[in-house]
Design a protein around this motif. Structure first.
Motif, PDB file in Angstrom:
ATOM      1  N   UNK A 228       0.882  -1.167   0.000  1.00  0.00           N
ATOM      2  CA  UNK A 228       0.000   0.000   0.000  1.00  0.00           C
ATOM      3  C   UNK A 228       0.920   1.216   0.000  1.00  0.00           C
ATOM      4  N   UNK A 229       0.836   2.048  -1.043  1.00  0.00           N
ATOM      5  CA  UNK A 229       1.725   3.214  -1.116  1.00  0.00           C
ATOM      6  C   UNK A 229       1.070   4.331  -1.903  1.00  0.00           C
ATOM      7  N   UNK A 230       1.074   5.529  -1.322  1.00  0.00           N
ATOM      8  CA  UNK A 230       0.522   6.701  -2.010  1.00  0.00           C
ATOM      9  C   UNK A 230       1.611   7.663  -2.487  1.00  0.00           C
ATOM     10  N   UNK A 231       2.739   7.749  -1.759  1.00  0.00           N
ATOM     11  CA  UNK A 231       3.754   8.751  -2.136  1.00  0.00           C
ATOM     12  C   UNK A 231       5.010   8.096  -2.692  1.00  0.00           C
ATOM     13  N   UNK A 237      11.168   3.160  -1.631  1.00  0.00           N
ATOM     14  CA  UNK A 237      11.664   2.264  -0.581  1.00  0.00           C
ATOM     15  C   UNK A 237      11.265   0.821  -0.879  1.00  0.00           C
ATOM     16  N   UNK A 238      10.011   0.639  -1.273  1.00  0.00           N
ATOM     17  CA  UNK A 238       9.495  -0.707  -1.526  1.00  0.00           C
ATOM     18  C   UNK A 238      10.157  -1.342  -2.743  1.00  0.00           C
ATOM     19  N   UNK A 239      10.312  -0.556  -3.803  1.00  0.00           N
ATOM     20  CA  UNK A 239      10.941  -1.079  -5.023  1.00  0.00           C
ATOM     21  C   UNK A 239      12.395  -1.462  -4.732  1.00  0.00           C
ATOM     22  N   UNK A 240      13.087  -0.596  -3.988  1.00  0.00           N
ATOM     23  CA  UNK A 240      14.489  -0.887  -3.646  1.00  0.00           C
ATOM     24  C   UNK A 240      14.593  -2.171  -2.824  1.00  0.00           C
ATOM     25  N   UNK A 241      13.600  -2.416  -1.976  1.00  0.00           N
ATOM     26  CA  UNK A 241      13.615  -3.603  -1.113  1.00  0.00           C
ATOM     27  C   UNK A 241      13.201  -4.873  -1.847  1.00  0.00           C
ATOM     28  N   UNK A 242      12.621  -4.724  -3.065  1.00  0.00           N
ATOM     29  CA  UNK A 242      12.272  -5.906  -3.847  1.00  0.00           C
ATOM     30  C   UNK A 242      10.794  -6.230  -3.926  1.00  0.00           C
ATOM     31  N   UNK A 243       9.918  -5.284  -3.533  1.00  0.00           N
ATOM     32  CA  UNK A 243       8.479  -5.520  -3.681  1.00  0.00           C
ATOM     33  C   UNK A 243       8.130  -5.665  -5.169  1.00  0.00           C
ATOM     34  N   UNK A 246       2.653  -2.413  -6.443  1.00  0.00           N
ATOM     35  CA  UNK A 246       2.266  -1.231  -5.676  1.00  0.00           C
ATOM     36  C   UNK A 246       0.766  -1.033  -5.802  1.00  0.00           C
ATOM     37  N   UNK A 247       0.095  -0.888  -4.666  1.00  0.00           N
ATOM     38  CA  UNK A 247      -1.346  -0.593  -4.647  1.00  0.00           C
ATOM     39  C   UNK A 247      -1.544   0.922  -4.522  1.00  0.00           C
ATOM     40  N   UNK A 248      -2.476   1.474  -5.253  1.00  0.00           N
ATOM     41  CA  UNK A 248      -2.878   2.895  -5.251  1.00  0.00           C
ATOM     42  C   UNK A 248      -1.925   3.766  -6.082  1.00  0.00           C
TER      43      UNK A 248
END
Length: 408
Positions: A228-231, A237-243, A246-248
């Motif tokens: 869950x990410x809006x900004x 951060x999430x992409x760098x961590x390997x997610x 992305x929702x929203x």
């Protein structure tokens, strides 16, 4: 059902190709052929109807099928919560959705009960409870309530909205617990949210190192993390961590979209919930202050969709509907069809969503070997996407070759 020939329908196969008038053969729950009629099998007459793959909603909350604030403040019984959850599951089928990805709120018992056929519902992939940082998005306890009491809001086997982590070790413990309860992927909240009292959309939550722990645990089980990410800071951060998803993505900018595309990270925008919260906040069982938090989100999410398309991001489709009013799940396709073409909205809700869910070629497409998840529409929703929004237009719904709705 054994061998069946669906004859007379206009077929929109989910690939983006133009509609064609062909027969579709089904045997043992799978599509065996698309094209020439076979001599065997029962004939299912579909003259004048349009066939699409069963729709997929990549962002649902079956466990939030009751008025939100009464649910979180223990004013509803487990029996009523269960009744509402299973009614929403049946309504998803009636709206033409044969597969959904539950992004937080149900516990494993709901998934297995539907899969056993004890109640009507779509195929459900679930993350179980959402993973949140202490005091972050996904925490709805009273302000005086100690964090450690929050898990007592869970009804084991039925609903469990979120788990709170104070550090990476606690997060590792919680994601392992979510998998133990039957989660098939993980969802983390990495920014603030719209429906929440303790945070802002501009907040980031969890560090890269913390998110990476969840990614590691998911990878160990052959699955993935969505966030869950809006900004943009939270998304990065999430992409760098390997997610992987992305929702929203409300405030997605060009450089972040380019990063997502390069790392093959998908986006699932959610327009229907924004409309729902703008127009019927009380109907969802939420305070009117929620409307103030959603102002401007629709316009920014529309821009984010255009930015993501331009960057070549894989874009799925999710409704994110919450509360009791979840019967018009197809609103998401109607809204997306205004921002893209109706065909693009359909492909997002079928072929692309199947790819995001890890079910590519199995669902979301009308092709030999795929599950016979099919919807026959009264009219052609690719020409008139308003049809998607009204469940009455889904005249016939098949799930794995079995008729689960028939209005003929």
């Amino acid at each position: 059902m054994g061998r069946v020939q669906v004859v007379g329908a206009t077929v929109v196969d989910g690939s983006g190709r133009d509609p064609v008038d062909v027969n579709v053969g089904i045997e043992d729950g799978r599509i065996t052929q698309v094209g020439a009629s076979a001599a065997h099998g029962e004939r299912l007459e579909a003259d004048g109807l349009t066939m699409t793959p069963g729709l997929i909603d990549a962002h649902v909350h079956l466990g939030l099928s009751s008025p939100i604030q009464p649910q979180f403040s223990f004013r509803l019984s487990a029996a009523e919560l269960a009744a509402d959850i299973f009614a929403t599951a049946g309504a998803a089928l009636d709206a033409g959705f044969t597969t959904v990805r539950d992004t937080g709120g149900i516990d494993g018992g709901v998934v297995t009960t539907i899969a056993k056929g004890k109640v009507r519902g779509p195929r459900v992939l679930s993350c179980g409870p959402v993973q949140c940082q202490i005091g972050g998005h996904g925490y709805y306890g009273a302000e005086w309530e100690p964090t450690e009491l929050w898990s007592s809001h869970h009804v084991p086997g039925l609903c469990a909205l979120s788990m709170m982590s104070g550090n990476a070790d606690e997060l590792r413990h919680n994601v392992r617990e979510a998998f133990r309860r039957g989660a098939s992927f993980l969802k983390l909240c990495v920014t603030g949210g719209v429906v929440g009292a303790h945070d802002r959309l501009t907040d980031t939550q969890f560090t890269v190192e913390e998110i990476a722990v969840a990614v590691q645990e998911a990878a160990a089980r052959g699955t993935y993390v969505t966030v869950h990410a809006h900004n943009n800071d939270g998304i990065r951060n999430a992409v760098e961590a390997g997610a992987r998803c992305v929702e929203h993505g409300t405030d997605l900018d060009e450089s972040t979209a380019t990063l997502m595309a390069g790392r093959e990270v998908a986006l699932v925008p959610t327009f229907a919930v924004v409309e729902q919260l703008l127009h019927d906040t009380a109907g969802a069982g939420l305070d009117e202050s929620t409307r103030d938090r959603v102002l401007g989100v629709r316009e920014r999410m529309t821009e984010a969709l255009a930015v993501a398309k331009e960057a070549g991001v894989r874009i799925g489709l999710g409704s994110d509907l919450i509360g009791p009013a979840q019967h018009r799940r197809g609103e998401e396709l109607r809204l997306r069809a205004k921002l893209e073409t109706p065909m693009e909205a359909l492909v997002a809700a079928t072929k692309t969503n199947a790819e995001i869910l890890g079910l590519s070629g199995q669902v979301g497409v009308i092709a030999p070997g795929a599950q016979a998840d099919l919807v026959l529409w009264n009219g052609n929703p690719v020409e008139d996407p308003e049809l998607f929004a009204d469940p009455a237009n889904a005249v016939l719904v098949l799930q794995a070759g079995r008729i689960v709705k028939d209005l003929r």
